[in-house]
Design an enzyme around this catalytic site. Structure first.
Site, short mmCIF file in Angstrom:
data_model
loop_
_atom_site.label_atom_id
_atom_site.label_comp_id
_atom_site.label_asym_id
_atom_site.label_seq_id
_atom_site.Cartn_x
_atom_site.Cartn_y
_atom_site.Cartn_z
CG HIS A 1 30.81 -7.31 46.31
ND1 HIS A 1 29.72 -7.80 45.02
CD2 HIS A 1 30.59 -7.86 47.28
CE1 HIS A 1 29.09 -8.29 46.09
NE2 HIS A 1 29.51 -8.86 47.53
CB CYS B 1 52.38 -2.28 35.56
SG CYS B 1 53.44 -1.13 36.29
NE ARG C 1 23.59 -14.73 42.72
CZ ARG C 1 24.85 -13.67 42.95
NH1 ARG C 1 24.35 -12.57 42.08
NH2 ARG C 1 26.01 -14.00 42.88
CD GLN D 1 25.18 -7.06 47.76
OE1 GLN D 1 25.44 -8.10 47.69
NE2 GLN D 1 23.84 -7.24 48.33
CB ALA E 1 22.24 -6.56 41.18
CB THR F 1 17.93 -3.72 37.05
OG1 THR F 1 17.06 -3.85 38.33
CG2 THR F 1 18.62 -5.34 37.99
ZN LIG Z 1 53.42 -2.77 38.47
#
Ligand SMILES: [Zn+2]
Length: 243
Positions: A121, A151, A36, A103, A24, A28
């Site tokens: 991530h 959807c 955090r 991340q 992270a 910034t």
């Molecule tokens: Zn779908």
């Protein structure tokens, strides 16, 4: 130039394969809050008595989709790559083998033009249907009367391609990250506290020569020996390399 910056520059020049392992703190300076940190989104959620580990979890998404997708958010300007993203991309474009493992889910390395990026991530660029896996652009997703993205095929919930609490990182990405770290000569760990997995474990795949940490506070790298610790902001550090 600061002797530590000079040292980092030498390490990068000497290395054949550089892995930049970021968290992270890399974003910034692009205006994205560190979850955090004191001014981060976590704190904001905590003030509202919302535990981020709860509301950014798979369980919460499934049990409370309406709340998950309609949480009031502070409007933030569209983030732009900072000097860290830009310098790394420039080095890669100049032919340096710099591989990013991040991340973060903000896609800022790619936006800066970086080609080798592994996203532990996930990301926000595309969303997908939890029933049929059809992929959508976030802005084209239709919402039902409760403002839940759906959807049209099976009315499955369409969600961002990010890894939530309670979910595992993509196996392919994880495997490629292990291999990548294992092959590297230089590992730069930047803007991450390394408190969560898979980050905490991944760095121990490193068998190369040098380890550099760039962070605003010291971090625990376990058995991994750190050759150079630069206390400070990641963007500023890379800006200094450029000068
Ligand atoms: Zn779908």
């Amino acid at each position: 130039m600061d002797s530590k910056i000079l040292q980092l520059k030498d390490y990068i020049d000497e290395a054949e394969i550089v892995v930049f392992f970021g968290g992270a703190g890399v974003s910034t300076e692009s205006g994205l809050p560190d979850y955090r940190s004191r001014n981060g989104q976590y704190t904001e959620m905590e003030e509202q008595n919302l535990d981020p580990k709860v509301i950014m979890s798979r369980k919460y998404l499934i049990e409370n989709p309406e709340a998950f997708f309609n949480r009031p958010k502070k409007s933030v300007a569209i983030p732009e790559p900072n000097d860290a993203h830009k310098t790394l991309a420039k080095m890669e474009q100049a032919g340096k083998d710099i591989r990013v493992i991040t991340q973060n889910v903000d896609g800022l390395h790619q936006k800066a033009g970086h080609r080798f990026v592994l996203e532990l991530h996930g990301h926000n660029r595309t969303w997908y249907c939890m029933e049929c896996s059809r992929v959508y652009e976030p802005e084209e997703v239709e919402r039902d009367e409760r403002h839940i993205p759906r959807c049209p095929i099976e009315q499955g919930i369409v969600r961002p391609s990010v890894v939530l609490f309670g979910e595992n990182p993509d196996k392919g990405v994880l495997e490629k990250s292990r291999e990548t770290i294992h092959k590297a000569d230089l590992l730069i760990i930047a803007g991450t506290s390394l408190t969560v997995n898979p980050a905490k474990n991944l760095i121990h795949r490193f068998k190369g020569k040098r380890v550099v940490v760039i962070n605003n506070e010291e971090i625990d790298t376990g058995k991994l020996k750190v050759d150079l610790y630069i206390e400070g902001k990641v963007g500023e550090t890379f800006k200094a390399i450029n000068e």
